[in-house]
Design a protein around this motif. Sequence first.
Motif, short mmCIF file in Angstrom:
data_model
loop_
_atom_site.label_atom_id
_atom_site.label_comp_id
_atom_site.label_asym_id
_atom_site.label_seq_id
_atom_site.Cartn_x
_atom_site.Cartn_y
_atom_site.Cartn_z
N TRP A 1 -67.63 52.26 138.05
CA TRP A 1 -67.89 52.83 136.73
C TRP A 1 -66.59 53.04 135.93
O TRP A 1 -66.50 52.65 134.76
CB TRP A 1 -68.64 54.15 136.85
N LEU A 2 -65.60 53.63 136.58
CA LEU A 2 -64.33 53.86 135.89
C LEU A 2 -63.65 52.53 135.58
O LEU A 2 -63.15 52.31 134.47
CB LEU A 2 -63.41 54.73 136.75
N GLY A 3 -63.62 51.63 136.57
CA GLY A 3 -62.98 50.34 136.36
C GLY A 3 -63.65 49.53 135.27
O GLY A 3 -62.97 48.92 134.43
N ALA A 4 -64.99 49.54 135.26
CA ALA A 4 -65.72 48.77 134.25
C ALA A 4 -65.47 49.29 132.85
O ALA A 4 -65.23 48.53 131.91
CB ALA A 4 -67.21 48.79 134.56
N SER A 5 -65.54 50.61 132.69
CA SER A 5 -65.34 51.19 131.35
C SER A 5 -63.92 50.98 130.86
O SER A 5 -63.69 50.64 129.69
CB SER A 5 -65.69 52.68 131.35
N LEU A 6 -62.93 51.14 131.76
CA LEU A 6 -61.54 50.93 131.35
C LEU A 6 -61.26 49.44 131.10
O LEU A 6 -60.47 49.11 130.20
CB LEU A 6 -60.58 51.46 132.42
N LEU A 7 -61.90 48.57 131.87
CA LEU A 7 -61.74 47.13 131.63
C LEU A 7 -62.33 46.76 130.27
O LEU A 7 -61.74 45.96 129.53
CB LEU A 7 -62.42 46.33 132.73
N LEU A 8 -63.45 47.36 129.94
CA LEU A 8 -64.07 47.10 128.64
C LEU A 8 -63.17 47.59 127.50
O LEU A 8 -62.93 46.87 126.52
CB LEU A 8 -65.43 47.80 128.57
N ILE A 9 -62.65 48.81 127.65
CA ILE A 9 -61.81 49.38 126.59
C ILE A 9 -60.51 48.61 126.44
O ILE A 9 -60.10 48.25 125.33
CB ILE A 9 -61.53 50.87 126.88
#
Length: 852
Positions: free
Chosen positions: A176-184
Motif C-alpha cells: 500500500w505504501l509502495g504503491a501510493s508513493l510510486l503513483l505520486i
Amino acid sequence: MKKIEFKIFVPHIVAILAFLLLSIVFTKPALEGKVVQQHDVQQVKAMQQQSFEFQKKYGHFPYWTNSMFGGMPAYQIMMAPKNVSTFYSVGLVDNILTLGLPKPVYFLFITCVCFYFLCIVIGVNPWLSILGGIAYGYCSYNPILISAGHDTKLLSMAYAPAVIGSMFLIFKKNYWLGASLLLISSTCLIRQSHQQIVYYTLIMAAIAALFSLIKIIKEKNYTHLAASIGICIAMPVIALLINAFIYFSAYDFTKESMRGGSALTNTKNGNKSKGGLDRDYAFSWSYGVGETLTFIVPNAYGGGSATSMPEESKVLELLQENQSLPQQMTQQLYQAASAYWGSKPSTSGPVYFGAIVCLLALFALFFGKSQHKWWLLSIIVIGTVLAWGKNFSSINYFLFDHLPFYNKFRTPEMAMVIPQLAVALLSVLFVNELISVTEKDKLNKLLKNCLIATGGVIAFLIGFYFIADFKNEATLELKKNLADAMQNANPEFVNNYINAIVKDRQALYSADMWRSIGFILAGIAAIFLYCKQIIKAPVLFAALILFTTIDLVSVDKRYLNDENFIEPVDYEQAYADYNADIQIKRDPGFFRVLNLAFRDGGGNFQTSIGNAFNDAIASYKHNNIGGYHPAKLGVFEDLKEKQIYKNIEAWGANPNAKDSFRVLNMLNMKYVIMPDQNNPKQTVAIQNPYALGNCWLVKEIKFVKTADEEMAALDNFDPSTTAIVNEQFKNAIPFSPVYDSSASIRLVENKNDDITYDFNSASNQFAVFSEMYYSRGWDAYIDGKKTEYCKVNYALRGLAIPAGKHTIKFSFNPEVVNLGEKLSNYFGWFSILFVLLSAFMIWKKNNNKKVA
C-alpha cells in the motif's frame, strides 16, 4: 498503546534540515530576490508569452501559437487544461516539496530528499544516507542544468530516485505504501514533461526490478511476484494517464515533428533514422570515452567551453611576447585557445561525481557484497555507453535505429544521469557494509584492499597526465586554419601557440588531479582511522559528508555562483523593445517577422542567420518566422534547411529582387529585423514589399509526385500565381481555378485556434494560406460546412473554393488533447481516492498490530 519513539525520526529531521540549509546557502541570492540568468528559461518565457496573453484575454490557453516557426501547436510550449482538472490536486505534492521557496533553492533540496528516501528504503544507515543525498544532489551536472535553465530536466532527475525507492518498497511487500508513493513520485516525474529523463528512469527501474524479480522467483514466491509486477506496472501507467493531456498530445505531435523524421529522401546528410531524428543531429553532444575521467577529475578535459585558462597561462605569455601581432588578432587567438578538449562541439561543464564518491563506489564494485551491486553496475555500464553516443557508434547507432522511441531523443551525454544515481548509491552502500564488519581480520583485509585500490587510482590519474596529448579535432583544425591564415609565414609561432594551449590544458588537469588526489587521501584516511578503531562510525560519517560536501560544492560554484544571479529588472531586459520592435508594433496587420539581429557579449547587435532559428526572444513580441524549440514541425524544418537559408542568402546578395524571398514571401514575412548600421546598440526593421499576405488566390496548380519533387519545385516558381501540390492531395481539389480579376479573399480574424476569412468570386478558385499545414487537429469550413483542404508548397495550407460569396474558417481542436484532458481528470480522481485508501489501509494495518 505502544509509545512512539521519536528518536527514530531524529536523523530524518536532521537530514531534511541539512539538505535545506545547504540548498539555501548554495543559492542564497535567490532569497534576496535575485533570479538566475537562465538562457533556456528566458527562451521558454518568450515562447509562451503569446499563449499567456491569449489566456488573459480569453480565459484559456490556445492550442496553437503563431509566435514561432510560422505557427505550431502551442501545447508543446504551454499546456494547461481548459477545464478544471484534478491534475493540479495531484501536483500538490510537488508544491509541498518546494516549501514555498523560490527557485532554484528547492531544486537541489528535492533532489537530495528523494535520493535520501531511496537510501533509507534499501537499508542504508540514515546518517550515512545524508552522504548519498549530497552526492546525488550536488553532482556538477545539476548546478550546470540550473545555470542553463533546464529546470524540468533537473526536477525529473530529482524525482527519479523516489520512483525507484517506491518500487523497492513494493518488492519488500509494503504494497500500500509502495504503491501510493510510486503513483505520486511517478506522477511528479512525468508531469515535468521531460520524456528523455523518464526514458532513462524507466531503464534504471526495469533493470533494478529484473534483479529483484529474479530473486523472488528463486524464492518461489509467485504470489508476491505477480503482485509486485502488477503494482509496478499499474502505478506508472496510471501516472502517465494522469498526465495524458500532456503526453498524448506530445506523442501525436511527434509524428509530424522533426523527431518523426522527414518525407524527403535527400536530407542534408542522408543520416536519418526511420521515423526519428537525423542521426548526426541527435548524436552531436556525445560524451567522449576518455572524457569519462571527469567523473573523478572535473577539469580532466578542460572543464567547460567557457573555462578560463590557468592564471599563469602559456598562451597569454606567448601572445604578450609577440608584440608584432595586431591587437585584434591577439585577442582572437586568446579567445580561440579553448580549455576544453573533449569530443563535443561545446559544453557548459563536466559531469563530476566527486573524488571520494567515485573512490567509495569503486570499493563497492570490487569489494562489496551488496545485493544491489550488480544492477547498479549494469546501469553504470548501460548509462555510460549510451552517453558515449557516436563515440561508441557500433552499439549506439544500432540502439538508435531499433530501440523503441529512442530515435526521438538527442544529446546522448544526458544518459550520464544513470551512472550519477548508481555511483552515488554504491558509495553509501560500501560504507554501510564497512560499518557492519565486526571481525578485525576481515576489516584489516578490506582496508588493505582499499589501500591497494586507492594507490592504483592515484597511479592512473598521474599516468594520464603523461600519456594524454590534450588535443582534439578542434585543436588540429585550429592549427590548420591558423597556418592557412598566416600562409605558413611563421610556422614556428603556430607550433608554439598550439603547444602553449596544450601546456595550459595540462596545467588545468594537473591542478584538479592533485585536488582530487587530496580528497581521495582524505577519504581513505577516514576509512583507515575507522578500520584501526581510532574513530567511531559517526565520526567516519561526519568526515565523509564534510569532505564530500566541500569537494562537490566547490566544483559546483564554478558553474553556479553569485555571478549567475541578477536583479529581476535586469532579467526582464532581455525582452526590451528596440527601435525595430517599436516600428513593427505600429503596423496593426497580421504578419510575420524574421529576426537576424542578435546581441553579442558587448551588447552590440550582430547579424546572425543561424541564431534566427535557435533564439525565441523575437517571439515574445512578434509572430516570428524563427524561434527556439527542439521539436519543430517537420515540414518547417525541411523548409528551413532546403529553402529558407537559401532565401536569406539570396536576399543578402540582392535585397531588391522579388524572388530573393520566394519562400519567405509565402510565409507572410513582412519585416526583417537587422542591426542598425549607424548605432550598434539598436535595430532597424526592413519592410519586405513582396510579402504575399495572409492568403491569396493562385492561377494554376502544379502537381508533383513526391516530396522531393515538391521541395525542388520551390526553387523556381512564383508563389503568387502557382501552387505546388503533391498528387496524393488531388482528391481535395475537385476543380481547377478559373481566373477572375475581381475575385478576393481576405483575413477577417486570427485567434490562434480559429482563423476566419471572407471570400468572393464569380468563378471557382484555389486559395493558398500562409499558415503551416498540420493535419492533426486543423479542420476547414466553408459557410460552416466541413471541407477537405490540402498541403501546398510543401508546408502551407490550400483550399479549393467554389464560386460565390463565402465565409471560410479554419479551426484547431485536436481530439487527442480533448481525450487527454478527460483521461487526466478521471485518473486524477482515481489517484486521489487510491492514496486516501492506501493511507486508511496502512493505518488499519498498524492499528491491528498494536491491538495484537
